[in-house]
Design a protein around this motif. Structure first.
Motif, PDB file in Angstrom:
ATOM      1  N   PRO A   1       0.846  -1.207   0.000  1.00  0.00           N
ATOM      2  CA  PRO A   1       0.000   0.000   0.000  1.00  0.00           C
ATOM      3  C   PRO A   1       0.874   1.247   0.000  1.00  0.00           C
ATOM      4  O   PRO A   1       2.053   1.209   0.333  1.00  0.00           O
ATOM      5  N   ALA A   2       0.272   2.349  -0.374  1.00  0.00           N
ATOM      6  CA  ALA A   2       1.009   3.609  -0.418  1.00  0.00           C
ATOM      7  C   ALA A   2       1.372   4.024   0.987  1.00  0.00           C
ATOM      8  O   ALA A   2       0.596   3.846   1.927  1.00  0.00           O
ATOM      9  N   ALA A   3       2.544   4.586   1.170  1.00  0.00           N
ATOM     10  CA  ALA A   3       3.012   5.013   2.492  1.00  0.00           C
ATOM     11  C   ALA A   3       2.223   6.235   2.930  1.00  0.00           C
ATOM     12  O   ALA A   3       1.919   7.115   2.119  1.00  0.00           O
ATOM     13  N   PRO A   4       1.895   6.319   4.237  1.00  0.00           N
ATOM     14  CA  PRO A   4       1.167   7.509   4.712  1.00  0.00           C
ATOM     15  C   PRO A   4       2.097   8.715   4.675  1.00  0.00           C
ATOM     16  O   PRO A   4       3.324   8.572   4.703  1.00  0.00           O
ATOM     17  N   PRO A   5       1.549   9.923   4.591  1.00  0.00           N
ATOM     18  CA  PRO A   5       2.404  11.105   4.544  1.00  0.00           C
ATOM     19  C   PRO A   5       3.154  11.248   5.873  1.00  0.00           C
ATOM     20  O   PRO A   5       2.685  10.840   6.923  1.00  0.00           O
ATOM     21  N   GLY A   6       4.322  11.811   5.862  1.00  0.00           N
ATOM     22  CA  GLY A   6       5.146  11.986   7.044  1.00  0.00           C
ATOM     23  C   GLY A   6       4.525  12.986   8.003  1.00  0.00           C
ATOM     24  O   GLY A   6       3.567  13.701   7.687  1.00  0.00           O
ATOM     25  N   TYR A   7       5.115  13.103   9.189  1.00  0.00           N
ATOM     26  CA  TYR A   7       4.612  14.011  10.208  1.00  0.00           C
ATOM     27  C   TYR A   7       4.762  15.441   9.717  1.00  0.00           C
ATOM     28  O   TYR A   7       5.841  15.852   9.306  1.00  0.00           O
ATOM     29  N   GLY A   8       3.679  16.202   9.793  1.00  0.00           N
ATOM     30  CA  GLY A   8       3.702  17.597   9.373  1.00  0.00           C
ATOM     31  C   GLY A   8       3.477  17.796   7.890  1.00  0.00           C
ATOM     32  O   GLY A   8       3.307  18.919   7.427  1.00  0.00           O
TER      33      GLY A   8
END
Length: 168
Positions: free
Chosen positions: A20-27
């Protein structure tokens, strides 16, 4: 039989795994949500509610201190009766102890009657009731003891004259 194994083609192979696509990073900003694919209209943004009127100015509260006095409340109807004479304590104890310990109820009843005659207190009925109940309970207790003694004497006499003797 599209995915079944046959002797000529070998076992069926599943499609390759795609992570699956990686979640966006913090911030990081998230990707904007896509419009619904089924053609439903987008929901418009809610309108701002109207502003409230300013609060009215209230007067300043008075400083702490003595509260204002209230006027006297008028009384209606008849005034309260004056307190009557008090009930003699020995009369109350006479009635209570007539049930528990009848001799003490009788003694307290006679003391209460003499005090009531001398001081004029209430409780004459209580004292008389304590005396009557005390004498009745005392008489019934005395009859019970007499019948119990007679019963024991009769049992011993019957056992002695029965003719059965135990010899050792």
């Amino acid at each position: 039989m599209s995915n079944d194994a046959t002797p000529e083609s070998g076992p069926a192979v599943p499609p390759p795994y795609e992570p699956p696509a990686a979640p966006p990073g913090y911030g990081a900003a998230a990707a904007p949500a896509a419009a619904p694919a089924y053609g439903a209209p987008a929901v418009p943004a809610p309108a701002q509610p109207p502003a409230y009127a300013p609060a009215p100015a209230y007067p300043q509260a008075p400083a702490y201190g003595q509260p204002p006095a209230y006027p006297a409340v008028p009384s209606y109807g008849y005034p309260a009766p004056p307190p009557g004479p008090k009930t003699n304590i020995m009369a109350i104890l006479s009635l209570v102890f007539a049930f528990v310990f009848s001799i003490l109820g009788i003694v307290f009843g006679h003391i209460a009657l003499s005090q009531i005659k001398r001081t004029g207190e209430d409780g004459r009925g209580l004292a008389v009731a304590g005396l009557v109940i005390g004498y009745v309970v005392c008489g019934l207790s005395l009859l019970f003891v007499v019948f119990y003694v007679v019963f024991i004497v009769l049992i011993i006499g019957a056992a002695a004259s029965s003719g059965y003797y135990y010899s050792s």
